[in-house]
Design a protein around this motif. Sequence first.
Motif, PDB file in Angstrom:
ATOM      1  N   LYS A   1       0.894  -1.325   0.364  1.00  0.00           N
ATOM      2  CA  LYS A   1      -0.086  -0.135   0.050  1.00  0.00           C
ATOM      3  C   LYS A   1       1.097   1.416  -0.451  1.00  0.00           C
TER       4      LYS A   1
ATOM      5  N   LYS B   1       2.288   4.139  -4.888  1.00  0.00           N
ATOM      6  CA  LYS B   1       1.088   4.696  -6.399  1.00  0.00           C
ATOM      7  C   LYS B   1       2.529   4.491  -7.468  1.00  0.00           C
TER       8      LYS B   1
ATOM      9  N   LEU C   1       1.644 -12.504  -7.777  1.00  0.00           N
ATOM     10  CA  LEU C   1       1.465 -11.331  -7.935  1.00  0.00           C
ATOM     11  C   LEU C   1       0.525 -10.992  -6.896  1.00  0.00           C
ATOM     12  N   LEU C   2       0.909 -10.173  -5.551  1.00  0.00           N
ATOM     13  CA  LEU C   2       0.666  -9.410  -4.595  1.00  0.00           C
ATOM     14  C   LEU C   2       0.049  -8.249  -5.032  1.00  0.00           C
ATOM     15  N   CYS C   3      -1.326  -7.920  -4.210  1.00  0.00           N
ATOM     16  CA  CYS C   3      -1.134  -6.198  -4.614  1.00  0.00           C
ATOM     17  C   CYS C   3      -2.337  -5.502  -3.508  1.00  0.00           C
ATOM     18  N   SER C   4      -1.868  -4.822  -3.181  1.00  0.00           N
ATOM     19  CA  SER C   4      -2.634  -4.110  -1.818  1.00  0.00           C
ATOM     20  C   SER C   4      -2.663  -2.398  -2.524  1.00  0.00           C
ATOM     21  N   GLU C   5      -2.718  -2.341  -3.432  1.00  0.00           N
ATOM     22  CA  GLU C   5      -2.356  -0.488  -3.978  1.00  0.00           C
ATOM     23  C   GLU C   5      -2.809  -0.560  -5.413  1.00  0.00           C
ATOM     24  N   GLU C   6      -3.962   0.247  -5.441  1.00  0.00           N
ATOM     25  CA  GLU C   6      -4.689   0.123  -6.881  1.00  0.00           C
ATOM     26  C   GLU C   6      -4.047   0.914  -8.084  1.00  0.00           C
ATOM     27  N   ASP C   7      -3.616   1.725  -7.594  1.00  0.00           N
ATOM     28  CA  ASP C   7      -3.084   2.846  -8.695  1.00  0.00           C
ATOM     29  C   ASP C   7      -1.377   2.288  -9.475  1.00  0.00           C
ATOM     30  N   VAL C   8      -1.415   0.594  -9.589  1.00  0.00           N
ATOM     31  CA  VAL C   8       0.008   0.163 -10.483  1.00  0.00           C
ATOM     32  C   VAL C   8      -0.080  -0.574 -11.599  1.00  0.00           C
TER      33      VAL C   8
END
Lengths: 466, 355
Positions: free
Chosen positions: B257, B260, B285-292
């Motif tokens: 997170k 960005k 792929l691990l993702c806790s942020e939207e703008d990527v």
Amino acid sequence: MAKTKIEDINRNIYDIKNEDEYEFKIEKGLTPDIIKEISKQKNEPDWMRDFRLKALEIYNKLELPTWGPDISELNMNDIATYVKPKSKLNSSWDDVPEDIKNTFDKLGIPEAEKESLAGVGAQYDSEVVYHSMKEELIKQGVIYTDMETAVKKYPGIVKEHFMKCVPIYDHKFVALHGAVWSGGSFVYVPEGVKVDIPLQSYFRLNSPEAGQFEHTLIIVNEGASLHFIEGCSAPKYNKVNLHAGCVELYVKDNAHLRYSTIENWSKNMLNLNTKKALVGKNASMEWVSGSFGSKVSMLYPMSILNGEGAKTEFTGISFAGKGQNLDNGFKVVHNAPNTSSVVNSKSISKDGGKCTYRALTRINKQAKKSKGMVSCESLMLDDISISDTIPVNDVRTETAEFSHEAKIGKISDKAIFYLMSRGMSEEDAKAMIVRGFAYPISKELPVEYAVEMNNLINLELEGAIG
Amino acid sequence: MEKIKLNETPVRTSRNFNMNNIKLENIKIPKVIKTFDNISINNETSKIQIEKTSNNNYDLTYGLGNIFTNQVKNNSNQSLKVQVDSKTNKELQIDFKFDSNNSNLVDSIIINANESSKGTIIIKYLSDENKEYYHNGIIKLFAKKNSNINVIVVNLLNSNSNNFVSIDNELCENANVNYTIIDFGGKNSISNYYSNLKGEHSSNSLNSIYLGKENQLFDLNYIAELRGIKTNIDIEVQGALTDKAIKHFKGTIDFKKGAKKAKGNENESCMLLSDNAKSLALPMLLCSEEDVEGNHSSSSGKTGEKELFYIMSRGFDIKEAMKLMVRAKFNKILENIKNEDLKNQIINEIDKKLD
């Protein structure tokens, strides 16, 4: 730019609660006496009672998964595993008790039966309350009935196939299922019979602090074909409900089966379901899956391609909103030459929801010249949500061809800009992009389900642009 | 002998998939570590200094596991510190040569790349043919603001040896780290690579080649955590397996997170040159942020029949044609190595392994 608000799935229809009325509800917990009582209530043959007790033994020995979502809140001592509704099995909706019939009416089941289905099964809590199939299919030798009837009426076929595709030692919740299973559908399509119009079973869990453990066993014989649709929902309660169903599919040589699911359990549901297909020579197995409900879902349908030239395709979408942890995916094992698998998975996370794509593709040594292709895409709609992709690719022959690709990201600003430059509002542009993202899945569903899915992804856009 | 479990993935998946860790049998972890003196150092500039140190006091986020990490921290027989102050891209090369008098190496290498520094550090592990050697090492890199560092790690140990490597990078603002790993040697070659892209605009590319034959086992666990805004990771892994060689590739790109506008790409490709070889991959792929933007791709399979036919129609026999195919596949990564001697040494090793 203001955030687009994408609404949770509209659950008004699904959240209708009936009074918790039943003919019999087993005490909460999981003991040999409870298992014996379920078997007695069902008036089962001894072999099935003994099978249940064996499964309970295995359940007690197996560990909880050491991976995936947290399911520690599940306490089997708080779950009633068998709730017998106040209705016998009927073949006419007129004979189904009014409140239960009303529920299925609102879910659109009788309407769909009239318009576009060849047969319907409807389960309410632990037992099937309605089952019917078109006369011409009966004449062709197709069997579509509830599992309890199948156990008694077709013991030879059931014994040969029941929990052989999904053995009880596969994992803890399969063992649980083996111990307490109830309801579900049995389908037998004779050799060469093509069932052109889909059959559908709908599973509704109304009772609070209860579990649903339906067993679906489908045998599509050589050269036959079938489209089977499964729907499921439940109203929301404060305490957890459990769904640990099991689906066993036998797709014999040159046969074809499409298995479509729209899962819309309530957000207090732990959905720990197991589905597996054994696919014969030149046969094909297609999975279409929409996963919208549940608090926690751990669902990984599996195809085992045992016959030369067998094919499988998985097309799935998950939509996780607030408080949801949807850990879904697909497993395929290639065991014969010239087999092929195609996986197309999508997920959308919003409002702190978590989507995980977890998968396995294994191409074994004997699967010469087999091909596998996996594509998964994840869309993040805000910065408080989570999206993970955890696939395992295991290739053991040099003659195989395998590829996997995955993408993760947000709605493209460029795409929004492009659509807005063509005169669309920002809200409409975003809505169109999300619908477009889900389109490859919705186009695979029967029309009425595609409409339902579009309703499920109910987009409501608000907020100022700028 | 008891199995050793090591190289855990950051996130577990089903135990039945056999990818959460690697379990090794019959690994002799030496209790007494004798000296290891067969080292040669070649330094192009005094602005990249190397010295012995007794301070192995740093943290590893992952590493291979406590047994291996603690052995290096408490019982290393080579602890080196590299200080990079050069403003131009100069090379430092460290060669560790295993022989019968230098058979166990437990090394710690700390690389401090100071602000706005540039440099290339080449670390080679070489051995003679016959004996079973043991290597357990940690390379810890601190890349300060605006530094631009290339690290090339080359494992050319014999195929009787055991090779354990943990790499841990911390990247500050605008740091740029290019890592190249050539992983050819070892009966078991187990590596853990971790990058913490905490600085804004920091960037890391990891290019890795493995080539396995006979009963070699490679377990590669590459992890990148993107924390700063506009950070970037590119992981490119190319490999080929023949005989009964096995490869486990575990690649994780983790968008935390706050990262960005971060970008992550991962591509893993394995050529199977034998029907007894096995290629397993877990590209996460691990993702806790939207703008990527995150992408990964993975592929494995046989060598292209058409390409092979084309090469053979030009007069090459199948073995030579295979070698050409493998070299062509690895070439994209080898091109990053500017040191021609090193590049030729690697190409010769490819040819030798495929003979």
